[in-house]
Write an enzyme that holds these catalytic residues in place. Sequence first.
Site: not given
Length: 326
Positions: A210, A214
Amino acid sequence: MMILSARELCATLLDTVADRSVLIGYSRLGYRLRHRSWAPGPPPGALAGRTALVTGASSGLGQATAEGLARLGARVILLVRNEERGLRAREEIRRAVPESEVDVELCDIADLSAVDGCAARLTTRHPVLDVMVHNAGVLPAQRSESAQGHELTLATHVLGPLRLTERLRPALAGSRDARVLWMSSGGMYTQPITEDLEFRESRYRGAVAYSRTKRLQVAFAGLLARRYAPDGIGVHSLHPGWADTPGVADSLPGFHRVIGPLLRTPAEGADTAVWLAATSPAPESGRFWHDRRQRPTHYLPGQHDDPARLQRVWARCAHTAGLDDR
């Protein structure tokens, strides 16, 4: 040279300390500390006559962003994977903003073929697009793959959004002031740019995947700003702080349980996205934002992305997403 008053200097110092402390800056405490000193935001009707697309808009930050844009007069398209949840979000937005115009579009942003079909439908229905907010997100516990065999967070956060933006580039170019927003995360500060995009060489951890993707959203925003500048399309990345959303509760239950009282509301988390979409004059393209202020893209001074590595990773992602080499 602009000279700050003592009050402005103090506010700036407190803002910076809060941002670097993380706990204060990312929580509802940071939002409440800062919003008192903000200038008035975009006025009602600031987005009247304009069309905005929000991905991952069936709940949480996406729904709150869509509602905020609708309050400013935008026609909003909720791009969702689940029709039932999308229709429910549309009705909730309509109840909150009775005069709003809200559409629902089905698309799995991680599926590149689905993105092509979605882009074709959107181009037909909305030949001009003014705002695009890339908010759709996943945080899987185990490594899984998209329809094309790509690691799911990479496909959802990077590859699909890149493809959708490129396919909708003509519609964005038709706007008088198009803005593309990437809803990143403060978690991106914890990860550098890596070439192991698909987790073929390292042990898979959902939170790492994640945060890596990002980080790519923020790094790529600068590259996309240059790519789309000739078309008058601004590109911005931001992070919402810690917001109380279904995604956080489901994916990070321990964090949600401990930090819960300090979490922002979805509307507070979405505030900067709505502000970036509507504020005038347009913010400088390619920058990273939080709580209506430009933020550093690395936590420590002197840190930076390796330019050669960034270009290699960009080339791979752009090729995979089907972007040409212009």
